[in-house]
Design an enzyme around this catalytic site. Structure first.
Site, mmCIF file in Angstrom:
data_model
loop_
_atom_site.group_PDB
_atom_site.id
_atom_site.type_symbol
_atom_site.label_atom_id
_atom_site.label_comp_id
_atom_site.label_asym_id
_atom_site.label_seq_id
_atom_site.Cartn_x
_atom_site.Cartn_y
_atom_site.Cartn_z
ATOM 1 C CB CYS A 49 39.528 30.431 18.834
ATOM 2 S SG CYS A 49 39.113 28.691 19.067
ATOM 3 C CG ASP A 96 47.677 56.723 55.952
ATOM 4 O OD1 ASP A 96 47.075 56.930 57.012
ATOM 5 O OD2 ASP A 96 48.922 56.693 55.853
#
Length: 752
Positions: free
Chosen positions: A29, A445
């Site tokens: 857990c 770019d």
């Protein structure tokens, strides 16, 4: 989960740190993973620790003076056995062994529990069965038999809960196993006292709850088994990548083929690759021409053509032609191993959304134990008898399991990053998953990203000379130049099959062009400034046509022969075929687009307008591009080719490298598109959004489940005529919650 060490100044430069990975057993857990994280971070010399509940692993960056064995010992001391996996292991081991062990434990518990359950609960369903059983066996022998069978369940398959949970409770750090141990143990002990020492219990409370203790353990084991199976499916994508590498390869030894283990390959070895065989490691083709299927690594369905000098990547599949390649990388240095490592690092990442879960689960289990005690006391005071108080307290302990909370984030990360790897979308950093989902502006770019990255000859205009002759002369001179535009002209002549006579007296003028003599004719090749400086009057027609080509994104190169302007060549870096579709897809997702280019503004504007990009900036120097990216603000994403755009990729909130996934392209961004296809950008954003949506669903389920069922387990509905929740139903609901969270995350296997 990540915790930064408070002792950072003593650790030296981050480049001096080393990374250790641990395999950890027994974490069930969020409280478990949180405790392990804090224990590791408390070790002197640890910079940060990432613990993954899903994979049962930890990644620790620490000083070289801290032995990795000490880290493993610190975790083992907490009750979670930790080991250092073999150096060759590229990822956490499959969880099939855990799943098989849990399956055996569940089936054993089921066989022992079934008689107890039928003896106690069968009578509620069929009263005649109850009367017959007690008349035939007797109440006392029946209770003793239930106690023995339940004791076997708790001491056998259920021992894991007590072995981990009770020590954690005694250390003042209770976790999920502590809740199960307390709940099932309390139900068993109360029932055992009723059987062995009934005089200690008021007559009205002399009920046995062996079936509750046994069924609780059995159901939780079933839930963990199903959860482990689902976890195995969640990690299937990354294990499929690991399995791509073959175990053996054929090399040339003394001119003869020899079969050896892939682990024994060394750089420089010559490997014979048969048709249809998987490439063992990275290398360079030395003999043969054919095609290699790289879809499993790049997501690109079209096989890549290979000839001598071309790279091949381990894990890809050869086509129908035999090839020979020279090994360039082995082991952890191969592209496949680096990809697996990237995915593993991303899966171990702690997203910002995890901080809320960490804060809650840290106090959750102690609060639940407090609520269980409060429930027991309230029922003891206001309830009908002691038995009802015990049942209510046990129900609170069992139903309030933080398993689902702990799994909500890491299981989605694991499945999502694995799915991305299948699609050729590699998240180098798990945090990029969350940041990319909040993307608002996508910057690109131009050269090598929106375009192919190399100029091509697209048009020839002439005045008083044949096109072929103009190209033949220009290419002859440009063959002596290394400039990319010169290479494009030479390639254009080669594509037309033109023979190139030798050039002499070649002189280059940087930024202008070059001059040369070919077949006795004096040539000048360059821009208009070169013609003017050479005293050559530009042709008005050729100049106008060159200006039109420039407006469309092409670069004009002019040719003068013997002092006369006779031709203009239009050279263009062609737009990628998928670029327009990618921009349209991003717009369809509600995102804005931008182009940041170092190319001349006219060319940048032409390309940007052709693609429909919202913001276009050209003529940017490297420093200007960085400032433009920073100005994009929150939700900014920059897409570059991953090599010359490394600074820009680092400056963006999220950097996406478009490339082949080798070399610098893998290291320069938060995210790598292995196929080099721009279509991976919207795919990555869709996947990121799907993962974050899945995480929110999981967290809602986990928190809503506890918020709704803990009060019911406490008995708030009883005063209003509602039911008191049985511990058995609480165990079933708790197991179901974890399975639902993992099952929901598995839907991501088809995302993107």
């Amino acid at each position: 989960m990540t915790v930064q060490s408070a002792d950072l100044p003593a650790l030296g430069d981050p480049s001096d740190l080393i990374t250790t990975r641990l395999s950890i057993e027994g974490m069930s857990c969020a409280a478990c993973s949180g405790r392990v994280t804090r224990a590791l971070s408390a070790q002197p010399g640890v910079r940060d620790a990432q613990v993954n509940l899903m994979t049962g692993s930890a990644r620790i960056r620490h000083s070289p003076s801290l032995p990795p064995a000490d880290l493993a010992a610190a975790v083992t001391k907490l009750g979670y056995p930790a080991t250092i996996p073999a150096a060759a292991a590229p990822a956490p081991a499959p969880r099939t062994d855990e799943s098989a062990a849990l399956k055996r434990a569940f089936l054993t518990a089921l066989v022992l529990t079934l008689p107890v359950f039928l003896a106690e609960m069968g009578g509620h369903l069929v009263p005649a069965f109850h009367h017959w059983l007690h008349a035939a066996v007797g109440t006392a022998p029946l209770n003793w038999a239930q106690m023995v069978l339940t004791a076997l369940v708790l001491a056998g398959p259920g021992r894991r809960f007590f072995a981990t949970g009770i020590p954690a409770l005694l250390r003042g750090a209770p976790e999920m196993n502590s809740l199960v141990a307390l709940g099932s143990g309390a139900a068993f002990l109360f029932s055992a006292v009723v059987v062995v020492l009934p005089g200690l219990i008021p007559p009205a409370s002399r009920h046995v709850y062996f079936e509750a203790a046994a069924v609780i353990v059995t159901l939780i084991l079933m839930g963990r088994w199903l959860e482990a199976r689902a976890k195995g499916q969640a990690g299937a994508a990354i294990r499929a990548l690991i399995d791509l590498a073959p175990d053996q390869a054929t090399i040339l030894q003394d001119g003869k083929p020899a079969r050896i283990a892939v682990a024994d390959l060394q750089p420089g070895d010559l490997v014979l690759l048969a048709p249809g065989e998987r490439v063992a490691v990275d290398g360079i083709v030395t003999e043969g021409r054919g095609h290699v299927d790289e879809a499993m690594l790049t997501g690109e369905p079209v096989p890549a053509e290979k000839s001598p000098g071309d790279p091949v990547t381990g894990g890809t599949v050869n086509g129908s032609t035999a090839l020979t390649f020279r090994v360039t990388a082995t082991g952890a240095d191969t592209t496949l191993s680096r990809i697996v490592g990237m995915v593993e690092n991303a899966q171990n990442a702690r997203l910002p959304v995890q901080a809320l879960v960490d804060r809650i689960t840290r106090v959750f289990v102690p609060v639940v134990i407090g609520l269980a005690v409060l429930t027991f006391l309230l029922w003891l005071v206001f309830g009908p008898d002691l038995a009802h108080a015990v049942v209510a307290g046990v129900a609170v302990l069992i139903i309030a399991c933080p398993c689902a909370m702990g799994l909500a984030v890491p299981v989605s990360i694991m499945v999502g990053t694995g799915r991305g790897a299948q699609l050729g979308v590699l998240f180098r950093r798990g945090e990029a998953l969350q940041r990319l989902s909040n993307a608002r502006l996508i910057g690109f770019d131009k050269t090598g990203t929106l375009t192919r990255g190399h100029p091509e000859l697209v048009a020839i205009q002439t005045d008083g000379i044949d096109e072929a002759q103009a190209l033949r002369l220009a290419a002859s001179a440009e063959a002596r130049s290394e400039h990319p535009l010169a290479a494009a002209i030479v390639a254009g002549a080669g594509a037309r099959g033109l023979d190139l006579p030798p050039a002499s007296d070649v002189q280059a003028n940087a930024g202008r062009g070059l001059s040369a003599t070919v077949e006795g004719r004096r040539l000048l090749i360059g821009n208009l400034a070169a013609l003017t400086e050479g005293g050559i009057a530009p042709s008005a027609m050729l100049r106008d046509q060159a200006e039109q080509a420039a407006a469309q994104g092409a670069t004009p190169v002019h040719l003068a022969v013997d002092g006369r302007h006779v031709a203009s060549f239009a050279l263009a870096d062609r737009i990628r075929p998928e670029a327009a579709q990618t921009i349209a897809a991003l717009h369809g997702m509600g995102l804005k687009t931008a182009m940041l280019s170092g190319d001349v503004p006219a060319t940048a504007q032409a390309v940007g307008k052709q693609l429909g990009i919202d913001r276009i900036q050209g003529g940017l120097m490297p420093g200007d591009k960085l400032q433009a990216i920073r100005a994009m603000g929150t939700g900014s994403v920059f897409v570059g080719d991953g090599i010359n755009d490394a600074p820009a990729l680092a400056a963006a909130e999220t950097g996406i490298a478009v490339g082949t996934g080798t070399g610098i392209a893998i290291e320069s961004a938060d995210l790598v598109l292995m196929s080099g296809d721009l279509g991976g950008v919207p795919c990555a954003i869709r996947l990121s959004r799907a993962v974050m949506r899945n995480i929110r669903q999981n967290l809602f389920w986990a928190f809503a489940y506890n918020a709704a069922l803990i009060p019911i387990a406490m008995g708030v509905l009883v005063p209003f005529g509602g039911p008191q929740l049985s511990p058995m139903l609480g165990a079933a609901a708790m197991a179901l919650s974890s399975v639902c969270v993992v099952g929901n995350a598995l839907r991501l296997r088809t995302a993107g």
